[in-house]
Design an enzyme around this catalytic site. Structure first.
Site, short mmCIF file in Angstrom:
data_model
loop_
_atom_site.label_atom_id
_atom_site.label_comp_id
_atom_site.label_asym_id
_atom_site.label_seq_id
_atom_site.Cartn_x
_atom_site.Cartn_y
_atom_site.Cartn_z
N ALA A 36 0.97 -1.29 -0.08
CA ALA A 36 -0.23 0.11 -0.16
C ALA A 36 0.80 1.36 -0.09
O ALA A 36 1.74 1.08 0.77
CB ALA A 36 -1.03 0.09 1.14
N THR A 39 4.91 3.43 -5.27
CA THR A 39 6.43 3.73 -5.22
C THR A 39 6.80 4.79 -4.36
O THR A 39 7.67 5.02 -3.80
CB THR A 39 6.79 4.12 -6.78
OG1 THR A 39 6.67 2.66 -7.40
CG2 THR A 39 8.27 4.46 -6.82
N CYS A 40 5.99 6.10 -4.20
CA CYS A 40 6.12 6.95 -3.79
C CYS A 40 6.58 6.86 -2.34
O CYS A 40 7.54 7.37 -1.48
CB CYS A 40 5.13 8.25 -3.93
SG CYS A 40 5.34 9.72 -2.99
N LYS A 49 13.05 11.72 0.95
CA LYS A 49 13.29 12.97 1.84
C LYS A 49 13.83 12.51 3.28
O LYS A 49 14.14 13.33 3.62
CB LYS A 49 11.99 13.25 1.76
CG LYS A 49 11.37 13.70 0.14
CD LYS A 49 12.35 14.41 -0.75
CE LYS A 49 11.92 14.38 -1.90
NZ LYS A 49 12.32 13.31 -2.69
N GLY A 172 19.13 13.70 -13.35
CA GLY A 172 17.93 14.26 -13.41
C GLY A 172 17.39 14.38 -11.90
O GLY A 172 18.40 14.54 -11.19
N GLU A 177 19.28 14.24 -6.39
CA GLU A 177 18.98 14.38 -4.91
C GLU A 177 20.04 13.06 -4.44
O GLU A 177 20.43 13.41 -3.26
CB GLU A 177 17.59 13.66 -4.64
CG GLU A 177 16.50 15.03 -5.10
CD GLU A 177 15.17 14.44 -4.95
OE1 GLU A 177 14.24 15.62 -4.65
OE2 GLU A 177 14.81 13.31 -4.31
N MET A 313 5.10 13.17 -14.51
CA MET A 313 5.47 12.16 -13.41
C MET A 313 5.88 12.52 -12.21
O MET A 313 6.76 12.53 -11.65
CB MET A 313 6.55 10.87 -14.29
CG MET A 313 6.30 10.49 -15.38
SD MET A 313 7.49 9.48 -16.14
CE MET A 313 7.37 7.71 -15.46
N ALA A 315 3.91 12.89 -8.10
CA ALA A 315 2.94 11.89 -7.25
C ALA A 315 1.83 12.91 -7.01
O ALA A 315 0.82 12.71 -7.06
CB ALA A 315 3.70 11.96 -5.71
N HIS A 438 7.58 39.90 7.83
CA HIS A 438 9.10 40.21 7.92
C HIS A 438 9.66 39.67 9.19
O HIS A 438 8.91 39.71 10.16
CB HIS A 438 9.10 41.63 7.89
CG HIS A 438 10.68 42.20 8.16
ND1 HIS A 438 11.58 41.92 7.13
CD2 HIS A 438 11.48 42.50 9.18
CE1 HIS A 438 13.06 42.49 7.74
NE2 HIS A 438 12.64 42.82 8.77
#
Length: 449
Positions: A36, A39-40, A49, A172, A177, A313, A315, A438
């Site tokens: 579940a 891929t992400c 991340k 890419g 990353e 492509m 998410a 600010h």
């Protein structure tokens, strides 16, 4: 049980579409061949991340234990996957595990996993079907590509040790990353890229600045280089007519992704597949038919969303394509703008964009103005020791904001503000007249000349 909608795949496009459709009163069956979240969640955005976060700490001098990095990543993935599984138990949704394939345009057969106590194939029907099977790493036909130390991002995210010398093929988003992450962890990182610059979808000024910054962090780049072979000792490539070999004990192949269409038996439903994936209508995401009759180019009940259609492509693109598909099924209108698609690269510093690049605007012959801002002139950036950064914002002849590319701290958050303004056809004048807190990095946007 009768279903209104079958969804194949439980990545961000699939599970979010299932949740949304159920909340609209539909009975939904969602089929997942693996885990579940897709891929992400399991081997893409989220674990990457998590690595990026720990790499930032390492770059700041915080001692980082790599096995702990991997354990933390795994814990985050497990927690979020459990959340998706719980969500798929909400009223109106039935989730089954197995490999789905089409029997016809309204019927799907599901073969359960080998570990299932009930091995028989089950047939499900519904008047509407969404294909959301995502993508996989694209492997090049290179000698040595099957060697044990050659990996995709999936294997590298699960590596149990830090490689001494990591060679990344492809500059890419994925390649950049991982280059940033593993350089921060202390690895010797080399990137080999076929094109003349990294991140071809980004503005060339932003891409070049990011590459230069990463070179200062110790990453070596070989651009306009064509990989010829991989051996146990390293990677051989041709550049400027000469062959070179670099040593590497780990190789990451990051040369793009391919749509997951194998095994779906798409021909049984008359679904057209092109070079990038399933061919769809760009507005409704209805699939195109391979049948010459009826004259309509799209079947009326099958949709393909996310990476499997190869259009955008990302998410979040998959999620909103899913919403659009559900809306089309229900006959509802929405104001989702797929021509305004923000994206980010979570390197250090971040890079993010929305809208066309300067080169694309020139190629289109559009009248535009370029507005630049620099992090070094911003008070918050100085306090953060984050003065390396550039904002490029484009406006048309009527002062409307038509694009923005940013390199620097929190670039993704700043681009999101611009994306929101672009969705409302806002002008640069209106941005300047919007009060910003600010001190914040957002003042760079407000003060653009």
């Amino acid at each position: 049980m009768n279903y209104d909608l079958i969804i194949i795949g439980s990545g961000p496009g699939g599970y979010r579409a299932a949740e949304y459709a159920a909340r609209q009163g539909m009975q939904v069956l969602i089929v997942e061949a693996d885990k579940a979240g897709g891929t992400c969640l399991n081997c893409g955005c989220i674990p990457t991340k998590a690595f990026c976060h720990d790499a930032e700490l390492s770059a700041l001098g915080v001692a980082v234990d790599f096995p702990s990095v991997v354990s933390r990543k795994n814990a985050i993935v497990e927690q979020l996957r459990s959340g998706v599984e719980a969500l798929m138990k909400m009223p109106g949704i039935t989730m089954v595990y197995g490999k789905a394939s089409f029997k016809d345009a309204c019927t799907v057969e599901v073969t359960p996993p080998a570990t299932s106590p009930t091995p028989q194939v089950t047939t499900y029907t519904a008047p509407n079907i969404i294909i959301a099977t995502g993508s996989r790493a694209k492997m090049l036909p290179i000698e040595g590509i099957d060697l044990p130390h050659v990996m995709t991002s999936t294997e590298l995210l699960n590596i149990d040790h830090l490689p001494t010398r990591l060679c990344i093929i492809g500059a890419g988003v994925i390649g950049m990353e991982f280059a940033c992450v593993f350089a921060s962890f202390g690895c010797e990182v080399t990137v080999v890229e076929f094109l003349k610059e990294c991140l071809p979808t980004m503005d060339s000024d932003i891409a070049k600045r990011l590459r230069k910054q990463m070179e200062k962090q110790g990453v070596t780049f070989y651009l306009q280089a064509s990989v010829k072979a991989i051996s146990e000792q390293g990677v051989t490539f041709e550049r400027k007519g000469k062959e070179e070999t670099i040593e590497a004990d780990a190789v990451l192949v990051a040369t793009g992704r391919a749509a997951n269409v194998e095994g779906l038996n798409l021909e049984a439903a008359g679904i057209e597949v092109g070079r990038g994936g399933i061919v769809v209508d760009p507005d409704t995401f209805l699939v195109h038919s391979t049948s010459p009759t009826p004259p309509s180019t799209s079947p009326t009940n099958i949709y393909a969303i996310g990476d499997v259609n190869g259009r955008q492509m990302l998410a979040h693109a998959a999620t909103f394509q899913g919403y659009r598909a559900v809306h089309h099924i229900l006959g509802k209108k929405d104001s989702i703008r797929f021509d305004i698609m923000p994206a980010a690269v979570f390197t250090s510093p971040e890079a993010a964009s929305v809208g066309p690049t300067e080169d694309q605007l020139k190629a289109q012959g559009r009248a535009f103005a370029t507005h630049k801002g620099y992090y070094r002139a911003n008070g918050k950036a100085l306090t953060m020791n984050a003065t390396e950064g550039l904002v490029k914002l484009f406006t048309d002849a009527d002062d409307r904001i038509i694009g923005c590319h940013i390199l620097g701290a929190h670039a993704a958050d700043m681009v999101q503000e611009i994306a929101a303004l672009m969705n409302r056809d806002a002008t640069l004048t209106q941005l300047r007249e919007t009060i910003h807190i600010h001190p914040t990095l957002g003042e760079i946007l407000q003060d653009l000349p």
